[in-house]
Design an enzyme around this catalytic site. Structure first.
Site, PDB file in Angstrom:
ATOM      1  N   SER A   1      34.174  25.325  -0.249  1.00  0.00           N
ATOM      2  CA  SER A   1      34.499  23.964   0.174  1.00  0.00           C
ATOM      3  C   SER A   1      35.336  23.950   1.449  1.00  0.00           C
ATOM      4  O   SER A   1      35.447  22.915   2.105  1.00  0.00           O
ATOM      5  CB  SER A   1      35.275  23.239  -0.928  1.00  0.00           C
ATOM      6  OG  SER A   1      36.488  23.916  -1.204  1.00  0.00           O
TER       7      SER A   1
ATOM      8  N   GLU B   1      26.273  19.425   0.084  1.00  0.00           N
ATOM      9  CA  GLU B   1      26.273  19.725   1.519  1.00  0.00           C
ATOM     10  C   GLU B   1      25.559  21.052   1.757  1.00  0.00           C
ATOM     11  O   GLU B   1      25.943  22.082   1.184  1.00  0.00           O
ATOM     12  CB  GLU B   1      27.711  19.801   2.039  1.00  0.00           C
ATOM     13  CG  GLU B   1      28.438  18.477   1.957  1.00  0.00           C
ATOM     14  CD  GLU B   1      29.910  18.580   2.328  1.00  0.00           C
ATOM     15  OE1 GLU B   1      30.423  17.640   2.956  1.00  0.00           O
ATOM     16  OE2 GLU B   1      30.551  19.597   1.984  1.00  0.00           O
TER      17      GLU B   1
ATOM     18  N   ASN C   1      35.002  16.555   2.978  1.00  0.00           N
ATOM     19  CA  ASN C   1      36.438  16.840   3.063  1.00  0.00           C
ATOM     20  C   ASN C   1      37.006  16.525   4.440  1.00  0.00           C
ATOM     21  O   ASN C   1      38.189  16.213   4.573  1.00  0.00           O
ATOM     22  CB  ASN C   1      36.716  18.302   2.694  1.00  0.00           C
ATOM     23  CG  ASN C   1      36.691  18.508   1.192  1.00  0.00           C
ATOM     24  OD1 ASN C   1      37.031  17.613   0.424  1.00  0.00           O
ATOM     25  ND2 ASN C   1      36.276  19.684   0.766  1.00  0.00           N
TER      26      ASN C   1
ATOM     27  N   HIS D   1      27.272  23.411  -0.924  1.00  0.00           N
ATOM     28  CA  HIS D   1      28.538  22.913  -1.469  1.00  0.00           C
ATOM     29  C   HIS D   1      28.321  21.728  -2.394  1.00  0.00           C
ATOM     30  O   HIS D   1      28.034  20.615  -1.949  1.00  0.00           O
ATOM     31  CB  HIS D   1      29.490  22.536  -0.323  1.00  0.00           C
ATOM     32  CG  HIS D   1      30.794  22.012  -0.810  1.00  0.00           C
ATOM     33  ND1 HIS D   1      31.483  20.995  -0.179  1.00  0.00           N
ATOM     34  CD2 HIS D   1      31.552  22.351  -1.890  1.00  0.00           C
ATOM     35  CE1 HIS D   1      32.593  20.740  -0.837  1.00  0.00           C
ATOM     36  NE2 HIS D   1      32.657  21.542  -1.883  1.00  0.00           N
TER      37      HIS D   1
END
Length: 507
Positions: free
Chosen positions: A121, A154, A192, A142
């Site tokens: 991540s 992702e 993120n 991800h």
């Protein structure tokens, strides 16, 4: 439909590994579970079978489905048993050295045409694959926890990743019932990275003494429509997870001011005040329920003074109509009378700056946030300046609460609360597009599915006006002198000429 990867290995049997194994088995792949800890893969298998049995007991799965899913799970003891796998997904500890060591071992075992994927991540996919003989077959894959419920994944291309590998992983994600988004190998990837504005800007607001944690949460839920406020969310994810991510992305981007972490979370992390899982975070928890302080009722005011509205107020016509609906006495002269509440509605500026620039009496000046139309919000937000009289503040509060809509009164802040947080979210998202990390479409998909925002960040910009967002950012930068608020060139150019942020022509 032909299964993209008939034989999938999942290395790491924690919650993430179990989730990936679950959706892979449900999609029809044979799944081989490996964990360095003795007995962990067998325990993961048992936990998944138990979970499927519970779903069957509720009528959500048939017994034949449970049997088929369970038959596809195969705990193994060593990496050598993964030799026949078409895809190996790593979901181990988030440490670069551990991941590099594992992939070196895997490369010595699997076929040359097998795909290797990391569920990292926060680490660089390029760095993870740097020591491989064939780094072109490694990509990021991800997923988000809990994997069966979080429907976005992702797909991340490292510097040397073969595009065909990413295409195959995207097709695999779709077969697993997930929505793939394509990202370049940059810190935080999409979700993120895009999520940096929500929490860090809220922390800055509290750090300035503008208002408290609960009020920020109420404002962002009621004005914008977030399901959780930023402090509720940080309590849920826990600061031992969220604060290191803040620091990691900040440092990986070489101290980019837009991602600056907060001393508030650093201190609370050091003190063990982590969130819901320990019973205390930004809120205290009793039997899992947050103990949120009750809002004080609106003040009781015997006589409401007249109201004068600044000619520069945003949504001025709408504000006049609101005041009429609330039964206010409205002054229409060029300047307010000595008795009037002086009402300003700036974008990005604080109330103090507006009072000085417009030569208004600060003692009688109150601000209202009108970025979002009043009819679309469940809460009004007023701001005082350091000189605002208590009787003026109370009168304004009582007036705007007349129809029963909740009112929050905060201390002076450039951009109130909503303007600051929304503009920061839109700006960071715009810069993701500027850097070419992903397409605008994938950005919107990733954020709405991965973060649960009511709108994608670019759609937020369109909804409340790219020009308005740009004005908020320019004025925030003036008030605070902080390059954190400098507008992304991508937003600045589109906002300046009135282009949509979401309807982007690909060139």
């Amino acid at each position: 439909m032909k299964i993209q990867f008939p034989n999938i290995a999942v290395v790491g049997s924690g919650a993430m590994g179990r989730g990936i194994a679950q959706i892979a088995a449900q999609a029809g792949s044979e799944v081989f579970l490996l964990d360095a800890q003795a007995g962990a893969a067998q325990a993961a298998q048992a936990a998944l079978v138990e979970q499927w049995n519970k779903l069957a007991a509720k009528g959500r799965l048939g017994a034949d489905q449970v049997a088929a899913f369970a038959a596809r799970l195969h705990p193994v003891q060593a990496a050598a048993e993964l030799a026949a796998c078409d895809l190996v997904v790593e979901a181990i500890v988030e440490r670069l050295d551990a991941k590099q060591k594992l992939f070196a071992e895997l490369e010595a075992v699997v076929r040359d045409d097998a795909v290797l994927a990391t569920n990292t991540s926060s680490l660089s996919v390029t760095a993870i694959g740097a020591g491989l003989r064939r780094p072109q077959r490694l990509a990021g894959f991800h997923f988000f926890n809990p994997v069966p419920l979080m429907k976005v994944v992702e797909v991340v291309a490292g510097l040397k990743t073969d595009p065909a590998v990413c295409a195959a992983l995207a097709a695999c994600a779709q077969q697993m019932g997930h929505t793939p988004v394509q990202a370049q190998d940059t810190p935080g990837f999409i979700v993120n990275h895009a999520g940096r504005g929500f929490g860090t800007e809220a922390l800055r607001i509290v750090g300035e003494g503008v208002t408290d944690f609960a009020t920020v949460d109420r404002i962002l839920r009621d004005q914008v429509g977030f399901r959780l406020g930023p402090f509720e969310l940080m309590d849920l994810t826990a600061l031992d997870v969220s604060h290191p991510v803040m620091e990691s992305i900040y440092h990986q981007y070489y101290e980019e001011p837009r991602f600056r972490p907060s001393v508030i979370t650093a201190q609370r992390l050091a003190g063990g005040v982590l969130g819901k899982k320990v019973g205390e975070g930004f809120y205290r928890y009793v039997d899992g329920a947050a103990q949120v302080p009750a809002e004080a009722p609106p003040p009781s005011v015997a006589h409401l003074p007249p109201v004068w509205v600044s000619p520069r107020a945003s949504r001025r016509a709408e504000l006049y109509q609101l005041l009429k609906d609330l039964g206010a006495t409205i002054e229409t002269g060029q300047s307010p009378s000595p008795q009037a509440i002086t009402l300003v509605a700036p974008l990005g500026f604080d109330v103090t700056t507006v009072a000085v620039v417009e030569r208004l009496d600060p003692a009688r000046t109150v601000g209202i946030d009108m970025l979002i139309e009043d009819a679309a919000t469940k809460r009004r937000v007023l701001a005082t300046n350091p000189a605002t009289r208590v009787d003026i503040r109370n009168a304004a509060h009582a007036l705007f609460a007349r129809d029963g809509k909740p009112v929050s009164v905060i201390r002076d802040s450039g951009g109130f609360v909503t303007q600051r947080v929304v503009a920061t979210i839109v700006n960071i998202a715009s810069d993701i597009c500027q850097q070419g990390i992903c397409s605008p479409r994938d950005l919107e998909t990733a954020v709405t599915l991965g973060l649960g925002y009511p709108l994608g960040p670019l759609a937020m910009g369109d909804r409340w006006g790219p020009t308005n967002i740009l004005e908020v950012l320019f004025n925030l930068q003036t008030v605070y002198g902080d390059t954190r608020y400098r507008p992304s060139p991508w937003l600045r150019r589109r906002g300046a000429i009135g282009l949509s942020l979401t309807h982007v022509e690909e060139h």
